[in-house]
Scaffold this active site. Sequence first.
Site, short mmCIF file in Angstrom:
data_model
loop_
_atom_site.label_atom_id
_atom_site.label_comp_id
_atom_site.label_asym_id
_atom_site.label_seq_id
_atom_site.Cartn_x
_atom_site.Cartn_y
_atom_site.Cartn_z
N TYR A 56 0.85 -1.20 0.00
CA TYR A 56 0.00 0.00 0.00
C TYR A 56 0.88 1.24 0.00
O TYR A 56 1.81 1.35 0.80
CB TYR A 56 -0.90 -0.01 1.24
CG TYR A 56 -1.81 1.20 1.37
CD1 TYR A 56 -2.90 1.35 0.52
CD2 TYR A 56 -1.57 2.17 2.34
CE1 TYR A 56 -3.75 2.45 0.66
CE2 TYR A 56 -2.42 3.26 2.48
CZ TYR A 56 -3.49 3.40 1.63
OH TYR A 56 -4.33 4.48 1.75
N ASP A 115 9.24 2.53 -0.03
CA ASP A 115 8.22 3.24 0.72
C ASP A 115 8.43 2.88 2.19
O ASP A 115 8.00 1.84 2.67
CB ASP A 115 6.83 2.84 0.25
CG ASP A 115 5.71 3.55 1.00
OD1 ASP A 115 6.01 4.21 2.02
OD2 ASP A 115 4.54 3.43 0.60
N LYS A 155 4.86 8.97 9.43
CA LYS A 155 4.63 8.39 10.74
C LYS A 155 5.65 8.83 11.79
O LYS A 155 5.50 9.88 12.41
CB LYS A 155 4.54 6.86 10.63
CG LYS A 155 3.37 6.40 9.76
CD LYS A 155 3.19 4.91 9.80
CE LYS A 155 2.10 4.42 8.85
NZ LYS A 155 0.75 4.79 9.24
#
Length: 502
Positions: free
Chosen positions: A221, A314, A342
């Site tokens: 994702y 990623d 994050k």
Amino acid sequence: MAMAGSDVAFATLPSSVRPVQLEGKLLQAAGVAGAAGVAGGATGSFASTAALAVAGAVGAAARSNRRTRRSRAARLAFTTTKSDKIFSEAKELMPGGVSSPVRAFKSVGGNPVVFDRVKGAYAWDVDDNKYIDYVGTWGPAIIGHADDTVLAKLQEQMAKGTSFGAPSELENVLAKMVIDAVPSVEMVRFTNSGTEACMGMIRLVRAFTKRDTVIKFEGCYHGHADAFLVQAGSGVATLGLPDSPGVPKGATVGTLCAPYNDLAAVEALLKENEVAAVILEPVVGNSGFIPPTKEFLVGLRELTTKYGALLVFDEVMTGFRISYGGAQKHFGVTPDITTLGKVIGGGLPVGAYGGRRDIMEMVAPAGPMYQAGTLSGNPLAMTAGIETMKRLQEPGTYEQLDRITGKLINGILEAGKEAGHAVCGGHISAMFGFFFCEGPVNSFQDATKSDTEKFAKWHRMMLERGVYLAPSQYEAGFTSLAHTEEDVEHTIAMAKEVFALL
């Protein structure tokens, strides 16, 4: 015939301090054991050993008794009346009642609990149920929720302003920390989320290579941009949607998919297409926890170089979580571009993409590839990120995270197997996951073999016992520096209890 010292110790213990009723009697039991050793003719050192053995048994039994009572009390007190009421109203105000799909508990059943506050390793919902939290706001809370030092620095910054819409020195400070830590990053652009970072990244790789096609991996994702919503795992898999309606064919025609950990499939696509970049989660967290083989990452580096494509990691999830320099530092494989998020925002909205200087100089205003954001680099996110990174630089940080996470996942897996369940899983540093299947799980297709109905039951029963886990089989879990040995031991004890009831 005289009994052995330890046998004498237990035999001479009064019933009030024998192992069946040991709580609060540790010192008394140790003293009796010492006396018993002397009575049995043991030497002073043997008596001491017997006393220590009794004390250890006493302590273990006491902890077990406390956990049992804690579990029973949590189940009896567990109520979601207020959460249910708030969520019912939320469904009339927001699609599905949430601001991000996985929070709706669709794949595990029941209503989500509504949080009221968080601190350290814990969360409390509006009904005042307390949880040991292994979601950590989906990764950012690596030093624990609402860290006092971070909060104090944020308070200082808030007095100066919450958003400038202009350059601030704080951006330079965090940028230098990222560049110093992440091997692939020579320049960095801050954004407001991981999705934004990936949107900028895909435009950049196409602009730099003058190619349109990218390769991603099944179950990985990279945010909800149109080009990435192809076999994207995570929330898409949780909701049972093959792709998202509203994504035009033209948006995904340049997106090719390969199975994770399958180099032959990647090379076949590279041979047949002019590929701008190969993009992946270096450790998958959006199909559950799926680590790569070292050969896979090394092979991708070699193949992309051979075929003139860029390699993109990623690391929105893995960055500064599995090591201070991310997955690329952990595995020793350097991509051309990296996306982050994050952890680098310390719990505030943030994202970033960075890489080689010659590539990053394509980004406006240095170059022609346009990307912008009103709140990008805002001083609150920069401040929280800086203070979080400072803490992560302290000696022993990642050793502590690895130790606590290893104990947690190994305990869960052992408990599952002892109860006769097919389970597999693992961890790297402060990231973990497991599946209800024999394994091994090396790809998204492997992950789909997990018994999701059993996971849903397990999740709910753990929730009722005060353990908050990601509400989807297809999500990784996270630990923090705030989690204690006692938190982990309690979690394992609750897992044993639940596995036995499944």
